[in-house]
Design a protein around this motif. Structure first.
Motif, mmCIF file in Angstrom:
data_model
loop_
_atom_site.group_PDB
_atom_site.id
_atom_site.type_symbol
_atom_site.label_atom_id
_atom_site.label_comp_id
_atom_site.label_asym_id
_atom_site.label_seq_id
_atom_site.Cartn_x
_atom_site.Cartn_y
_atom_site.Cartn_z
ATOM 1 N N UNK A 29 0.864 -1.186 0.000
ATOM 2 C CA UNK A 29 0.000 0.000 0.000
ATOM 3 C C UNK A 29 0.898 1.233 0.000
ATOM 4 N N UNK A 30 0.532 2.232 -0.790
ATOM 5 C CA UNK A 30 1.436 3.363 -1.007
ATOM 6 C C UNK A 30 0.624 4.631 -1.244
ATOM 7 N N UNK A 31 1.069 5.748 -0.684
ATOM 8 C CA UNK A 31 0.357 7.023 -0.786
ATOM 9 C C UNK A 31 1.360 8.132 -1.112
ATOM 10 N N UNK A 32 0.960 9.037 -1.996
ATOM 11 C CA UNK A 32 1.726 10.252 -2.269
ATOM 12 C C UNK A 32 0.782 11.445 -2.170
ATOM 13 N N UNK A 33 1.163 12.437 -1.368
ATOM 14 C CA UNK A 33 0.363 13.663 -1.202
ATOM 15 C C UNK A 33 1.257 14.849 -1.544
ATOM 16 N N UNK A 34 0.996 15.476 -2.713
ATOM 17 C CA UNK A 34 1.782 16.627 -3.156
ATOM 18 C C UNK A 34 0.964 17.902 -3.030
ATOM 19 N N UNK A 35 1.570 18.930 -2.398
ATOM 20 C CA UNK A 35 0.967 20.252 -2.239
ATOM 21 C C UNK A 35 1.818 21.246 -3.014
ATOM 22 N N UNK A 36 1.185 22.011 -3.905
ATOM 23 C CA UNK A 36 1.956 22.874 -4.802
ATOM 24 C C UNK A 36 2.566 24.096 -4.122
ATOM 25 N N UNK A 37 2.216 24.369 -2.871
ATOM 26 C CA UNK A 37 2.802 25.503 -2.167
ATOM 27 C C UNK A 37 2.445 26.840 -2.757
ATOM 28 N N UNK A 38 1.341 26.899 -3.522
ATOM 29 C CA UNK A 38 0.926 28.162 -4.142
ATOM 30 C C UNK A 38 1.535 28.394 -5.504
ATOM 31 N N UNK A 39 2.347 27.451 -5.993
ATOM 32 C CA UNK A 39 2.957 27.606 -7.307
ATOM 33 C C UNK A 39 1.900 27.488 -8.396
ATOM 34 N N UNK A 84 -1.765 17.165 -6.028
ATOM 35 C CA UNK A 84 -2.029 15.804 -6.499
ATOM 36 C C UNK A 84 -1.958 14.822 -5.340
ATOM 37 N N UNK A 85 -2.945 13.925 -5.281
ATOM 38 C CA UNK A 85 -2.931 12.808 -4.335
ATOM 39 C C UNK A 85 -2.992 11.506 -5.122
ATOM 40 N N UNK A 86 -2.174 10.525 -4.716
ATOM 41 C CA UNK A 86 -2.166 9.228 -5.380
ATOM 42 C C UNK A 86 -2.217 8.112 -4.334
ATOM 43 N N UNK A 87 -2.911 7.040 -4.713
ATOM 44 C CA UNK A 87 -3.028 5.860 -3.863
ATOM 45 C C UNK A 87 -2.783 4.623 -4.706
#
Length: 400
Positions: free
Chosen positions: A373-383, A389-392
């Motif tokens: 099981x794997x998760x990625x949570x990316x926050x653009x920081x206002x860019x 993007x969220x991935x599961x």
């Protein structure tokens, strides 16, 4: 039931193919020294089957619909024994999507975010290999993995692996490995044939089991993607000092072939880690520099391993990229787990590229089955350049 039936049919078809390939030479193996040699080589042959089912979900800003992919990779690998120091290898992959609500770059579903797992069947490897007294020469389609795969890799995380068509020569002693490949075609993860003249050289020297240094050079001359044509030279050091370990890499890249750009960009990576009982702590910094608006690029790398699992930086931004990251990993009961935090920024123009949190848990059921099981949570920081993007991923692997 339909899914199970499909898997059974696909496995049977691939097994029949493998049996036919291996059985063909037997017809010519008469009771002579030559025939007995072929028979022994066939008896030493191996057939491996790998099945990998995976669900991938992607929630990305800018798309009204989330991507959902349920895919199965079916792989059969045939490796013959040695006959007069020669052996053969064949590997066939099939990728099938049971749920294809995603953009694979091949299916036309551009209303969904990208999941780069196109459907199809292809030959992943097909080669003739010579091996004798530390010298090996491999001709054909093959897997090539250099060092930590930061510059040359197979991207094996994706269902369709990246492999290479060409000639590879290696020389190995107890401490030294010299590795050179001439490649004329890349069988990439999007099922494309990427042609050009590619020279891949790597030399690794092991001072002892804890101290290893590698030097590498890559001349990439693309027929079509001209801005990827580059000349890269560098070195990698990997050292272990009891519970402390360090990795350091430095490289320089400039234009090559018909690349219209003129640049000289720097690559730096430094990591320090510490093993604290069952826990490993690691801190790292990576720079893909920029010069004259052109950034250091690694088109043959296993990029998913680096700069976050959300894959927001598969192509380096023109302003370059800095990645400061922290990882903690360990084992809880029979579950291996890891957590990594990334802070991204540009090399030039002081741009905040956001941050990402990556989590993974892997459980090995037995020698044949494993779960992930794997998760990625990316926050653009206002860019404004990159989107949240969220991935599961949920994955089951079987190998026989």
């Amino acid at each position: 039931m339909n899914s199970i039936k499909y898997v059974a049919q696909k496995k049977l078809a691939l097994s029949i193919m493998a049996t036919a390939i291996l059985a063909t030479p037997i017809a010519f193996a008469t009771e002579t020294k030559h025939g007995n040699g072929i028979t022994h080589a066939l008896n030493d042959s191996k057939i491996d089957v790998n099945l990998r089912a995976r669900y991938e979900g992607v929630d990305q800003d800018g798309f009204d619909k989330n991507a959902e992919a349920l895919t199965l990779k079916s792989r059969i690998t045939i490796s013959t024994g040695s006959y007069h120091n020669f052996s053969l290898g064949l590997e066939v992959d099939d990728v099938h999507a049971f749920i294809d609500d995603y953009n694979s770059q091949k299916n036309g579903n551009t209303q969904y975010p990208l999941v780069l797992d196109p459907q199809g069947t292809d030959i992943n490897q097909a080669y003739l290999k010579y091996l004798n007294q530390g010298v090996s020469v491999t001709v054909g389609r093959q897997r090539i993995l250099h060092n930590n795969q930061r510059f040359v890799g197979g991207v094996s995380w994706r269902q369709n692996e990246q492999t290479y068509d060409g000639v590879r020569a290696q020389y190995q002693t107890d401490k030294l490995v010299i590795d050179y490949s001439y490649i004329h075609n890349i069988n990439d993860i999007a099922a494309n044939d990427v042609q050009g003249d590619f020279h891949l050289a790597n030399a690794k020297y092991e001072f002892n089991k804890n101290q290893v240094i590698s030097a590498f050079g890559y001349l990439l001359d693309y027929d079509i993607a001209l801005t990827n044509s580059s000349n890269t030279i560098g070195a990698l050091y990997q050292g272990n000092f009891n519970d402390l370990f360090v990795n350091a890499s430095l490289a320089s890249q400039s234009e090559h072939g018909n690349n219209p750009n003129n640049y000289n960009a720097l690559y730096v990576n430094a990591e320090v880690g510490y093993k604290l009982n069952a826990i490993v702590l690691l801190a790292g910094y990576e720079l893909l520099g920029s010069d004259s608006g052109v950034a250091f690029n690694t088109p043959l790398a296993t990029k998913h391993k680096f700069n976050g699992w959300a894959d927001k930086f598969l192509g380096t931004p023109n302003e370059g990229l800095q990645d400061v990251y922290l990882t903690v990993k360990g084992k809880l009961s029979e579950i291996n787990w890891s957590a990594t935090y990334h802070k991204f920024s540009s090399d030039q123009d002081n741009i905040d590229f956001g941050n990402e949190l990556d989590l993974i848990a892997n459980y090995k059921i037995n020698n044949n089955y494993s779960m992930l099981a794997k998760i990625a949570h990316y926050n653009d920081g206002g860019s404004s350049k990159i989107t949240d993007t969220n991935k599961l991923w949920l994955q089951l692997t079987a190998q026989f």
